[in-house]
Scaffold this active site. Structure first.
Site, short mmCIF file in Angstrom:
data_model
loop_
_atom_site.label_atom_id
_atom_site.label_comp_id
_atom_site.label_asym_id
_atom_site.label_seq_id
_atom_site.Cartn_x
_atom_site.Cartn_y
_atom_site.Cartn_z
N ASN A 13 86.47 31.89 4.47
CA ASN A 13 86.07 30.60 3.89
C ASN A 13 87.35 30.00 3.31
OD1 ASN A 13 85.07 28.45 2.45
ND2 ASN A 13 84.04 29.71 0.89
N TRP A 14 87.88 29.05 4.05
CA TRP A 14 89.17 28.48 3.62
C TRP A 14 89.04 27.52 2.45
CZ3 TRP A 14 92.41 27.12 8.64
CH2 TRP A 14 92.90 28.32 9.17
N LYS A 15 87.81 27.07 2.17
CA LYS A 15 87.60 26.09 1.09
C LYS A 15 88.48 24.86 1.35
CE LYS A 15 86.37 29.90 -1.83
NZ LYS A 15 86.17 30.41 -3.16
N HIS A 99 77.08 27.46 -0.86
CA HIS A 99 78.14 28.16 -1.61
C HIS A 99 78.04 27.74 -3.09
CE1 HIS A 99 82.08 29.34 -3.04
NE2 HIS A 99 82.12 30.16 -2.01
N GLU A 101 80.18 26.94 -5.12
CA GLU A 101 81.02 25.78 -5.47
C GLU A 101 80.32 24.47 -5.10
OE1 GLU A 101 84.61 27.05 -3.50
OE2 GLU A 101 84.77 28.70 -4.92
N GLU A 170 77.29 36.46 -3.24
CA GLU A 170 78.58 36.16 -3.90
C GLU A 170 78.37 35.94 -5.39
OE1 GLU A 170 81.61 34.52 -0.90
OE2 GLU A 170 80.51 32.84 -1.70
N GLY A 176 87.12 34.16 -6.58
CA GLY A 176 88.44 33.63 -6.91
C GLY A 176 89.00 34.13 -8.23
N SER A 216 86.34 37.86 -4.28
CA SER A 216 87.59 38.62 -4.43
C SER A 216 87.64 39.86 -3.53
CB SER A 216 87.83 39.00 -5.89
OG SER A 216 87.96 37.82 -6.68
N GLY A 238 90.23 33.64 -0.68
CA GLY A 238 91.69 33.74 -0.79
C GLY A 238 92.36 34.59 0.27
P1 PGA Z 1 87.31 34.64 -2.89
O1 PGA Z 1 86.21 33.59 -2.42
O2 PGA Z 1 87.39 35.69 -1.82
O3 PGA Z 1 88.58 33.83 -3.00
O4 PGA Z 1 86.85 35.20 -4.18
C1 PGA Z 1 85.03 34.00 -1.76
C2 PGA Z 1 84.14 32.82 -1.49
O5 PGA Z 1 84.03 31.94 -2.37
O6 PGA Z 1 83.52 32.72 -0.43
#
Ligand code: PGA
Length: 258
Positions: A13-15, A99, A101, A170, A176, A216, A238
């Site tokens: 997931n590149w966001k 997600h 976010e 998640e 993150g 993470s 990440g």
């Molecule tokens: P992260 O993100 O690996 O950077 O914690 C995971 C995600 O939000 O899908």
């Protein structure tokens, strides 16, 4: 992982990271070091503008491209939004839905449910996200919260479509932050999610459903997380931005079946 019943999936997931030019560069490097054996499925969910470049770059490989969001409507006056049939036409196979976010921007369980249905109808594999905040975990309502998210997210979806949905657990406090859930904490909730599906749709469907952990997850902790029976892969933020790290996570799925 239980490789007897389910094929692991490692999804990036590149966001809001990488330009189309950078996406192309990533794919060239990634393809160069990607292991040949096909013990897991691989997807990269990228910003919408990167989809064409990413799709072109992975042509004739086993890497699938996905989107990070979609709109539940088929078409119309929704400025800035992208419909599922557009994603399919652009070459996407997956789409991340719900997600945390995006939920933080106001997306509700009802929105998630409508998007999952739209994705299925278009032939995309939805990666439906759920997970609790630190506050919810500390007040002991993780189970209750995730159960509601799963039930509402899957509401009204036919049993035979459930196995076409990937579910990602998640925990928000792990995203993150570098604070990964322990394999035991992650397994506990992934097991719960499978139990919810089993209760509602039966053992066969529950056994076939791919459940990911995200938060993470990296090249160091992936092996131990993936060793758990109900964690069938990862949704990686990440660490999916660096080809070498992402490949190490893919390699971590190559472990004896449990
Ligand atoms: P992260 O993100 O690996 O950077 O914690 C995971 C995600 O939000 O899908």
């Amino acid at each position: 992982m239980n490789r007897k019943y389910r094929k692991p999936l490692i999804a990036g997931n590149w966001k809001m990271n990488k330009t189309p030019t950078e996406a192309k560069e990533f794919m060239v490097n990634f393809k160069g070091i990607l292991p040949r054996s096909r013990w897991c499925d691989i997807a990269l969910c990228v910003p919408a503008v990167c989809i064409p470049a990413a799709v072109r770059a992975v042509r004739e490989t086993r890497i699938a491209i996905g989107a990070e969001n979609c709109n539940a409507n088929a078409s119309g006056a929704y400025t800035g939004e992208i419909a599922t049939n557009m994603l399919v036409d652009a070459g996407c196979k997956y789409v991340i839905i719900g997600h945390s976010e995006r939920r933080a921007m106001g997306e509700t369980d009802q929105d998630v449910n409508a998007k999952v249905k739209a994705a299925l109808e278009a032939g995309l594999t939805p990666i439906m996200c759920c997970g609790e905040s630190l506050e919810q975990r500390e007040s002991g309502i993780t189970e209750e919260w995730v159960t509601i998210q799963i039930k509402r997210g899957l509401e009204g979806i036919e049993a035979e479509s459930i196995r076409k949905i990937v579910i990602a657990y998640e925990p928000i406090w792990a995203i993150g932050t570098g604070r990964t859930a322990t394999p035991e904490q992650a397994e506990e909730v992934c097991e719960l999610i499978r139990a919810i599906i089993r209760k509602q749709y039966g053992a066969k469907i529950a056994r076939a459903t791919v459940i990911l952990y995200g938060g993470s997850m990296n090249e160091k902790n992936a092996f131990d997380l993936l060793a758990k029976p109900d964690i069938d892969g990862g949704l990686i933020g990440g660490a999916s931005l660096v080809p070498e790290k992402f490949v190490k996570i893919i390699e971590a799925t190559n472990q004896p079946a449990v």
